[in-house]
Design an enzyme around this catalytic site. Structure first.
Site, PDB file in Angstrom:
ATOM      1  N   CYS A  17       0.847  -1.198   0.000  1.00 19.20           N
ATOM      2  CA  CYS A  17       0.000   0.000   0.000  1.00 19.20           C
ATOM      3  C   CYS A  17       0.885   1.253   0.000  1.00 19.20           C
ATOM      4  O   CYS A  17       2.105   1.171   0.147  1.00 19.20           O
ATOM      5  CB  CYS A  17      -0.907   0.004   1.234  1.00 19.20           C
ATOM      6  SG  CYS A  17      -0.024   0.184   2.787  1.00 19.20           S
TER       7      CYS A  17
ATOM      8  N   CYS B 164       3.014   1.659   3.115  1.00 20.86           N
ATOM      9  CA  CYS B 164       4.133   0.714   3.157  1.00 20.86           C
ATOM     10  C   CYS B 164       5.262   1.193   2.242  1.00 20.86           C
ATOM     11  O   CYS B 164       6.436   1.104   2.591  1.00 20.86           O
ATOM     12  CB  CYS B 164       3.673  -0.682   2.749  1.00 20.86           C
ATOM     13  SG  CYS B 164       2.387  -1.336   3.838  1.00 20.86           S
TER      14      CYS B 164
END
Length: 78
Positions: free
Chosen positions: A10, A13
């Site tokens: 994501c 991240c």
């Protein structure tokens, strides 16, 4: 030194990985940064919320992106 950045990919991240790589470059510490995306591998650290970062196998943060200051302090202590 080994730093593991955990997350499925994501945006948070990706930001965590970017911050870690920038901090490592800034500090000059000899470290390997590894991105872990497999949920079973992430769970093996006891992590249930991502992004997460571990330094030498010790989880330092979960559920949020670390600041560069956070990462630099971990590098100094390790």
């Amino acid at each position: 030194m080994k730093i593991q950045v955990m997350g499925p990919g994501c945006s948070k991240c990706a930001q965590a990985e970017k911050v870690v790589r920038e901090a490592v470059a800034e500090s000059g510490v000899d470290a390997i940064v590894e991105k872990i995306t497999d949920f079973q591998d992430i769970a093996s650290f006891g992590v249930m919320s991502t992004p997460a970062v571990a330094v030498n196998g010790a989880v330092k943060i979960t559920g949020r992106c670390p600041s560069k200051k956070d990462v630099l302090s971990w590098l100094e202590l390790s």
